[in-house]
Design a protein around this motif. Sequence first.
Motif, short mmCIF file in Angstrom:
data_model
loop_
_atom_site.label_atom_id
_atom_site.label_comp_id
_atom_site.label_asym_id
_atom_site.label_seq_id
_atom_site.Cartn_x
_atom_site.Cartn_y
_atom_site.Cartn_z
N LEU A 213 0.83 -1.21 0.00
CA LEU A 213 0.00 0.00 0.00
C LEU A 213 0.86 1.26 0.00
CD1 LEU A 213 -2.78 -0.98 2.60
CD2 LEU A 213 -2.90 -1.08 0.10
N LEU A 214 1.94 1.24 0.79
CA LEU A 214 2.81 2.41 0.86
C LEU A 214 3.53 2.65 -0.47
CD1 LEU A 214 4.32 1.85 4.41
CD2 LEU A 214 2.70 3.62 3.73
N LEU A 215 3.95 1.58 -1.13
CA LEU A 215 4.62 1.73 -2.43
C LEU A 215 3.64 2.25 -3.48
CD1 LEU A 215 6.94 -1.41 -2.60
CD2 LEU A 215 7.55 0.95 -2.02
N MET A 216 2.39 1.86 -3.39
CA MET A 216 1.39 2.43 -4.30
C MET A 216 1.30 3.94 -4.10
SD MET A 216 -1.55 -0.51 -3.90
CE MET A 216 -2.81 0.47 -4.70
N GLY A 217 1.28 4.37 -2.85
CA GLY A 217 1.26 5.80 -2.56
C GLY A 217 2.51 6.50 -3.02
N LEU A 218 3.67 5.83 -2.88
CA LEU A 218 4.93 6.43 -3.33
C LEU A 218 4.92 6.60 -4.84
CD1 LEU A 218 7.79 7.29 -2.29
CD2 LEU A 218 8.55 5.00 -2.96
N GLY A 219 4.37 5.62 -5.56
CA GLY A 219 4.28 5.73 -7.01
C GLY A 219 3.43 6.91 -7.43
N VAL A 220 2.32 7.14 -6.73
CA VAL A 220 1.48 8.30 -7.02
C VAL A 220 2.25 9.60 -6.75
CG1 VAL A 220 -0.60 9.54 -6.33
CG2 VAL A 220 -0.65 7.05 -6.58
N ALA A 221 3.04 9.62 -5.67
CA ALA A 221 3.82 10.83 -5.35
C ALA A 221 4.84 11.15 -6.44
CB ALA A 221 4.53 10.64 -4.01
N MET A 222 5.35 10.13 -7.13
CA MET A 222 6.32 10.37 -8.19
C MET A 222 5.72 11.09 -9.39
SD MET A 222 8.49 6.80 -8.19
CE MET A 222 9.43 6.29 -6.74
N LEU A 223 4.41 11.06 -9.49
CA LEU A 223 3.76 11.77 -10.60
C LEU A 223 3.87 13.29 -10.44
CD1 LEU A 223 0.51 9.62 -10.96
CD2 LEU A 223 2.56 9.54 -12.39
N VAL A 224 4.05 13.76 -9.20
CA VAL A 224 4.14 15.21 -8.97
C VAL A 224 5.39 15.80 -9.62
CG1 VAL A 224 4.25 17.02 -7.23
CG2 VAL A 224 2.80 15.01 -6.85
N PRO A 225 6.60 15.29 -9.34
CA PRO A 225 7.77 15.82 -10.05
C PRO A 225 7.73 15.54 -11.54
CG PRO A 225 8.39 13.92 -8.72
CD PRO A 225 7.01 14.30 -8.32
N ALA A 226 7.06 14.43 -11.94
CA ALA A 226 6.94 14.16 -13.37
C ALA A 226 6.16 15.27 -14.07
CB ALA A 226 6.24 12.81 -13.58
N LEU A 227 5.07 15.72 -13.46
CA LEU A 227 4.28 16.81 -14.04
C LEU A 227 5.08 18.11 -14.07
CD1 LEU A 227 0.81 16.11 -12.36
CD2 LEU A 227 1.43 15.79 -14.78
N VAL A 228 5.85 18.37 -13.02
CA VAL A 228 6.68 19.59 -12.98
C VAL A 228 7.70 19.58 -14.10
CG1 VAL A 228 8.39 20.86 -11.63
CG2 VAL A 228 6.33 19.98 -10.52
N ASP A 229 8.36 18.43 -14.30
CA ASP A 229 9.36 18.35 -15.37
C ASP A 229 8.72 18.37 -16.75
OD1 ASP A 229 11.66 18.45 -13.91
OD2 ASP A 229 11.90 16.28 -13.72
N PHE A 230 7.53 17.82 -16.90
CA PHE A 230 6.82 17.93 -18.18
C PHE A 230 6.53 19.40 -18.48
CE2 PHE A 230 5.37 13.36 -18.22
CZ PHE A 230 5.89 13.09 -19.48
N GLY A 231 6.15 20.14 -17.44
CA GLY A 231 5.85 21.56 -17.64
C GLY A 231 7.03 22.39 -18.01
#
Length: 491
Positions: free
Chosen positions: A22-40
């Motif tokens: 469950l925690l790793l699932m949450g960590l994977g979701v958290a990785m989407l935040v810097p991914a969006l910043v770098d896409f921007g």
Amino acid sequence: MQSASSTFFRSHVQFAVFVNGLLLMGLGVAMLVPALVDFGTNNRDAEHFLICAVLVGGVGSLLAAAFRQERTGTLDRRTGYLITLSAWLSVSFFGSIPLAVASIHISMTDALFETVSGLTTTGATVLSGLDTMAPGLLLWRSLLQWIGGIGIVVMALAMLPLLHVGGMQLFLSESSDVSGKTFPRVGQFARAIGAVYVGLTLACTIGLMAAGMNAFDAINHAMAAIATGGFSTKDASVGFYNSVGIEVVLIVFMTAGALPLVFYASFLMRGRRALLEDEQIIGFLGILAAAILAATVWNISEGMQPYHALRVSAFNVTSILTDTGFATTDFSTWGSFAIGLFFMLYFIGGCAGSTAGAIKVFRWQILFASALRHLRRTLSPSRVMVLTYQQRRLDDDTVSAVRNFFFMYLVTFVVLSMLAMASGLDFLSSTSAVAQGMANAGPGLGPLVGPATNFGHVPELAKWVVMAAMILGRLELATVYVVLLPDFWER
């Protein structure tokens, strides 16, 4: 007939793996935040973060599905310890993958060091060139600290009520909270802590922006300040800004992060009385004021102008005592007394139930009270003296536990310092690196690991030693050591 080990695996390890999933699932979701910043910002690390998010989230989903627990009984202490330790280790490993594959081209050891430092809110770094680094990477470092500050296990507490589990001992095994159960249900406790944590982070961000920091830097520094982490977006840390306003805001919120998070909810309900009745908060603030005064007087005696002496002393002493790790100057060059003062501050730390590390104020208070009782009994052996703390009587088991913790802390510090020396580091660098690691404080002392440099150039063995110190310090020793006992794995 099933063996004791198979019974333990079924009843403890399977549930620990499920929670880790469950925690790793949450960590994977958290990785989407810097991914969006770098896409921007059209940075190529966006793809790396996206791939890592899918990978880590996928592994977490598989673990959660394979070891799914429809319903479980009361969570016992042994399972709590296992979940606590395994969660920090697994999230540290998977959280390091984006740094290992990013465009900064660092080794897996360095990526793991940076991640462990972030999650344990230590703030020691192996990276340089932060001023020009991709924003996604900078944000990921700050998110690691912010996640670590609230506590991976506290995040799990929010999930456990859904599984019909009473998991308060998870938080107790991680932070040695002595504030008592202000909130009778785990769900209420987790929500209260989360609300306070988010509220303080937002308030700090607004304060930093009002003081002149841009929005991106303000968000990153606010997350680091409330988590008492210390990662900055600049190589020169907070000294880059040379702003009294920014320093004052950070002093306030570093101090706020070192106070028990549950205190703020209690303060809203009970007002000023909540502060006056909390012995560890009064003690912590008293130590902070005394240390700032001592450093200021010393710097003035060494020829520094009074205003400047007060400014640099207030910020850097607060940063080290709260175990944050921000710096505005190289305080290891202030002379022998200052080095001794900062070295001592590594071992004090903030309050129990806060994001700060180290031994913590309440243990020092109990130890001093116990020593004073011993001296008084030497004079009057028949005199009956009762130890109290926070308006509660302290039994002998509690005092003994504090003494045992001090012993374990000292032995661990000595052993890890010797290992760091074996890697080739000098005495001051080795002892201060281990002390700051166990305290989750950030910079060490001296020219090799002090606030003017980083850990990127230290031997690899020393990095692993400091990583061990960070984990042991964050989990307060016993959570790690008890899992290593053969008795732990028996029926």
